[in-house]
Scaffold this active site. Sequence first.
Site, mmCIF file in Angstrom:
data_model
loop_
_atom_site.group_PDB
_atom_site.id
_atom_site.type_symbol
_atom_site.label_atom_id
_atom_site.label_comp_id
_atom_site.label_asym_id
_atom_site.label_seq_id
_atom_site.Cartn_x
_atom_site.Cartn_y
_atom_site.Cartn_z
ATOM 1 N N PRO A 101 0.822 -1.202 0.000
ATOM 2 C CA PRO A 101 0.000 0.000 0.000
ATOM 3 C C PRO A 101 0.862 1.261 0.000
ATOM 4 O O PRO A 101 1.932 1.282 0.613
ATOM 5 C CB PRO A 101 -0.824 -0.111 1.284
ATOM 6 C CG PRO A 101 -0.125 -1.115 2.116
ATOM 7 C CD PRO A 101 0.693 -1.994 1.221
ATOM 8 N N GLY A 103 2.033 5.114 0.832
ATOM 9 C CA GLY A 103 1.929 6.116 1.903
ATOM 10 C C GLY A 103 1.569 5.542 3.261
ATOM 11 O O GLY A 103 0.914 6.185 4.068
ATOM 12 N N GLY A 105 4.088 3.707 5.153
ATOM 13 C CA GLY A 105 5.323 3.350 5.853
ATOM 14 C C GLY A 105 5.795 1.940 5.551
ATOM 15 O O GLY A 105 6.650 1.401 6.254
ATOM 16 N N LEU A 106 5.238 1.323 4.513
ATOM 17 C CA LEU A 106 5.672 -0.038 4.173
ATOM 18 C C LEU A 106 6.684 -0.041 3.028
ATOM 19 O O LEU A 106 6.997 -1.091 2.467
ATOM 20 C CB LEU A 106 4.469 -0.922 3.823
ATOM 21 C CG LEU A 106 3.530 -1.240 4.990
ATOM 22 C CD1 LEU A 106 2.361 -2.098 4.538
ATOM 23 C CD2 LEU A 106 4.276 -1.972 6.106
ATOM 24 N N GLY A 107 7.172 1.134 2.679
ATOM 25 C CA GLY A 107 8.264 1.201 1.704
ATOM 26 C C GLY A 107 7.816 1.005 0.266
ATOM 27 O O GLY A 107 8.579 0.472 -0.550
ATOM 28 N N SER A 108 6.603 1.463 -0.070
ATOM 29 C CA SER A 108 6.100 1.208 -1.432
ATOM 30 C C SER A 108 7.018 1.825 -2.500
ATOM 31 O O SER A 108 7.331 1.162 -3.500
ATOM 32 C CB SER A 108 4.670 1.724 -1.595
ATOM 33 O OG SER A 108 4.637 3.110 -1.343
ATOM 34 N N ALA A 110 10.229 2.558 -2.409
ATOM 35 C CA ALA A 110 11.504 1.842 -2.523
ATOM 36 C C ALA A 110 11.288 0.454 -3.134
ATOM 37 O O ALA A 110 12.121 -0.041 -3.896
ATOM 38 C CB ALA A 110 12.170 1.725 -1.155
ATOM 39 N N ALA A 111 10.156 -0.177 -2.820
ATOM 40 C CA ALA A 111 9.888 -1.522 -3.361
ATOM 41 C C ALA A 111 9.686 -1.454 -4.871
ATOM 42 O O ALA A 111 10.249 -2.256 -5.629
ATOM 43 C CB ALA A 111 8.660 -2.126 -2.673
ATOM 44 N N ASP A 152 15.106 2.287 4.153
ATOM 45 C CA ASP A 152 14.111 1.574 3.335
ATOM 46 C C ASP A 152 14.766 0.874 2.144
ATOM 47 O O ASP A 152 14.546 -0.319 1.906
ATOM 48 C CB ASP A 152 13.053 2.542 2.776
ATOM 49 C CG ASP A 152 12.056 2.974 3.828
ATOM 50 O OD1 ASP A 152 12.361 2.823 5.017
ATOM 51 O OD2 ASP A 152 10.978 3.466 3.455
HETATM 52 C C1 MEV Z 1 10.477 6.407 7.695
HETATM 53 O O1 MEV Z 1 10.137 5.136 7.139
HETATM 54 C C2 MEV Z 1 11.534 6.262 8.745
HETATM 55 C C3 MEV Z 1 12.091 7.546 9.277
HETATM 56 O O2 MEV Z 1 13.094 7.189 10.229
HETATM 57 C C4 MEV Z 1 12.691 8.406 8.187
HETATM 58 C C5 MEV Z 1 13.941 7.808 7.567
HETATM 59 O O3 MEV Z 1 14.532 6.856 8.105
HETATM 60 O O4 MEV Z 1 14.342 8.343 6.503
HETATM 61 C C6 MEV Z 1 11.025 8.340 10.007
#
Ligand code: MEV
Length: 313
Positions: A101, A103, A105-108, A110-111, A152
Amino acid sequence: MTVATAPGKVILFGEHAVVYGRPAIAVPVNQVQARAEVEDAPAGSGTTIVAEDLGREFRPRFVEPGDRDALALAHTVGNTLKRLGRPADLDLRITVSATVPMGRGLGSGAAVATAVVRALASHLGGYLTSRDVSELVYQTEILHHGTPSGLDNTVIAFGKPIYFVRGQRDEVFWLGRPFWLIIGDTGVSSATREVVDDVRRRWETDRASYEARFDAIGAIVERARQAMIDGDLTELGRLMDANQRELKAIGVSSPELENLIAAALSAGALGAKLSGGGRGGNMIALVDERTRDTVRDALAFSGAQAVIVTQVC
Ligand code: MEV
């Protein structure tokens, strides 16, 4: 046609503090994936990118400067071709899609970029190490996130648990015992870049207490790495709770995250915390086989918009 995939990721420990030089630990999430297909296109047609999830098809050469998603893909392709010593605008059709998904925080980002880099390298017969892939993807991460730590792209390119110190160390390490995580989505969108910028503003006005918090998080990460190597899940859960207290103190939690964390803990999770930028996005809970289903159901019942169960090994 050549296909490559890449997993999502979650940060287990150390988000935000990692931006200030403290260590962090992240693991891949294989239940969600990005996929890229590369095929030859008719001579003279140049490169076309098809972004299935965005419902878009475009030529990288003609992307407008403000079109951030298209720009990120165009840069990924351009940088990879350059790294492989191939001319820009080769006759290729590149199709990308993801179950990661966006936005959350699961690294979409970068994936997707990792899948594109790997598919291009493999289609064009170029050899890239995981570190090469990670470095190329970092260039794309800069477009998405401003000044990302690099965590990430590293965990996704290596596809293994990673202990990471910005600009200094990235080490794959092995777990004494596999464990289960439940990832619960608050459904609240939160831009990592904005949260990171806000933490920086707070740090600038009160450096001493923020540095002390980051030191505390760094110490938690060191203990967590040892607990993961030892397979000590009880200790790992306690450390997640301790990390969450620090994240709350630096102002990156939210009522929705706290609600899901409390629900997971009362359903028997060994520990729970937010993961990633915070103020929305995902939380994670450490569970064992006895509590896995109860915690998953408790999160869904408490309003999680999506729940992913993943084994880390
Ligand atoms: C974001 O996934 C993680 C943070 O530490 C930012 C980063 O590492 O660039 C908040």
